[in-house]
Design a protein around this motif. Sequence first.
Motif, PDB file in Angstrom:
ATOM      1  N   UNK A  71       0.892  -1.237   0.102  1.00 31.12           N
ATOM      2  CA  UNK A  71      -0.023  -0.048   0.062  1.00 31.12           C
ATOM      3  C   UNK A  71       0.929   1.289   0.020  1.00 31.12           C
ATOM      4  N   UNK A  72       1.909   1.147  -0.620  1.00 31.70           N
ATOM      5  CA  UNK A  72       2.691   2.453  -0.869  1.00 31.70           C
ATOM      6  C   UNK A  72       3.554   2.490  -2.103  1.00 31.70           C
ATOM      7  N   UNK A  73       3.840   3.483  -2.817  1.00 32.91           N
ATOM      8  CA  UNK A  73       4.305   3.675  -3.971  1.00 32.91           C
ATOM      9  C   UNK A  73       5.807   4.282  -3.811  1.00 32.91           C
ATOM     10  N   UNK A  74       6.226   4.437  -2.697  1.00 31.63           N
ATOM     11  CA  UNK A  74       7.596   5.100  -2.203  1.00 31.63           C
ATOM     12  C   UNK A  74       8.555   4.210  -3.193  1.00 31.63           C
ATOM     13  N   UNK A  75       9.500   5.180  -3.690  1.00 31.24           N
ATOM     14  CA  UNK A  75      10.867   4.526  -4.511  1.00 31.24           C
ATOM     15  C   UNK A  75      10.055   4.669  -5.904  1.00 31.24           C
ATOM     16  N   UNK A 120      -2.796   4.008  -9.402  1.00 31.62           N
ATOM     17  CA  UNK A 120      -2.588   3.857  -8.054  1.00 31.62           C
ATOM     18  C   UNK A 120      -1.692   4.705  -7.528  1.00 31.62           C
ATOM     19  N   UNK A 121      -0.611   5.520  -8.427  1.00 36.50           N
ATOM     20  CA  UNK A 121       0.550   6.013  -7.805  1.00 36.50           C
ATOM     21  C   UNK A 121      -0.290   7.577  -7.685  1.00 36.50           C
ATOM     22  N   UNK A 122      -1.197   8.021  -8.645  1.00 36.17           N
ATOM     23  CA  UNK A 122      -1.780   9.368  -8.811  1.00 36.17           C
ATOM     24  C   UNK A 122      -3.103   9.670  -7.816  1.00 36.17           C
ATOM     25  N   UNK A 123      -3.708   8.431  -7.563  1.00 34.97           N
ATOM     26  CA  UNK A 123      -4.928   8.764  -6.919  1.00 34.97           C
ATOM     27  C   UNK A 123      -4.986   7.796  -5.380  1.00 34.97           C
ATOM     28  N   UNK A 124      -4.409   6.578  -5.683  1.00 33.84           N
ATOM     29  CA  UNK A 124      -4.827   5.782  -4.404  1.00 33.84           C
ATOM     30  C   UNK A 124      -3.775   5.946  -3.415  1.00 33.84           C
ATOM     31  N   UNK A 125      -2.343   5.914  -3.910  1.00 31.47           N
ATOM     32  CA  UNK A 125      -1.258   6.030  -3.025  1.00 31.47           C
ATOM     33  C   UNK A 125      -0.566   7.276  -3.149  1.00 31.47           C
ATOM     34  N   UNK A 127      -0.195   9.924  -1.387  1.00 27.05           N
ATOM     35  CA  UNK A 127       0.391  10.418  -0.012  1.00 27.05           C
ATOM     36  C   UNK A 127       1.782   9.590  -0.105  1.00 27.05           C
ATOM     37  N   UNK A 128       2.033   8.786  -0.605  1.00 26.42           N
ATOM     38  CA  UNK A 128       3.405   7.947  -0.264  1.00 26.42           C
ATOM     39  C   UNK A 128       4.348   8.357  -1.536  1.00 26.42           C
ATOM     40  N   UNK A 129       3.544   9.075  -2.601  1.00 26.22           N
ATOM     41  CA  UNK A 129       4.751   9.217  -3.723  1.00 26.22           C
ATOM     42  C   UNK A 129       5.501  10.384  -3.435  1.00 26.22           C
ATOM     43  N   UNK A 130       6.796  10.127  -3.774  1.00 28.35           N
ATOM     44  CA  UNK A 130       8.011  10.699  -3.470  1.00 28.35           C
ATOM     45  C   UNK A 130       8.279  11.970  -4.588  1.00 28.35           C
ATOM     46  N   UNK A 131       7.390  12.638  -4.851  1.00 30.12           N
ATOM     47  CA  UNK A 131       7.438  13.983  -6.013  1.00 30.12           C
ATOM     48  C   UNK A 131       8.656  14.678  -5.641  1.00 30.12           C
TER      49      UNK A 131
END
Length: 272
Positions: A71-75, A120-125, A127-131
């Motif tokens: 449940x994260x897209x970090x990295x 998933x990266x843009x909407x669901x997750x 908050x964890x996206x390292x923009x």
Amino acid sequence: MRAPKRPIQAVSTWVRRQPPKVKAFLAVISGMAALVLLRAIVHDHDNLFVAAEAVHSIGIAVLIYKLMKEKTCAGLSLKSQELTAIFLAVRLYCSFVMEYDIHTLLDMATLATTLWVIYMIRIKLQSSYMEDKDNIALYYVVGPCAVLALLIHPSTSHHIINRIAWAFCVYLEAVSVLPQLRVMQNTKIVEPFTAHYVFALGVARFLSCAHWVLQVLDTRGHLLVALGYGLWPSMVLISEIVQTFILADFCYYYVKSVFGGQLVLRLPSGVV
């Protein structure tokens, strides 16, 4: 008394100590040896291209598993996924108007899963996206590819727009992984699922490059003539080689990390 090093560790330590020119020479020799091996064991070299797309699909499956389980897209780089979606969409268009085969169906499946990852990266997750780490501007990648496609494209009988589109997707695919490599360069630490995904991309790129190189060797250069005249045939081959070498350094550290029993890949400065 220190425990003796494993063979892979001893070899990697020796390679690390070599000057850049020696490392480059070793990389070329290793690549040539791998090509010779593939040529000996794979009789139909078209299977290498199918294998490349299959490995790419496996990489995306690993990515989807990461997003669903952790449940994260970090990295992960959203921009790399967007570039992938762009070149796949353009390639699908070219497939429909120029040639419709099994690769078209594989590209459709890959595009669908890539769009799901983007969602998933843009909407669901989000908050964890390292923009802040994903800081390559897309126009720095798309712009040069578009200009190059206008200048150097196939000389076939197809419409000029279709030929430019074909060239554009070839060039864009070659550099689409750059934003993902920048994210990893900025973070220095790559968690396992992201590392597996990028390594799968590296293997897919090598298999695709091997397909083209072996096809050129088997036809004694006639394949390049079949692609057209001018600079385009050479640019196709160069694009495949560029894709492979962009990921070669990362793949080296990935293999070293796996054999060393490390779950998290730590990249030294200057890598990727």
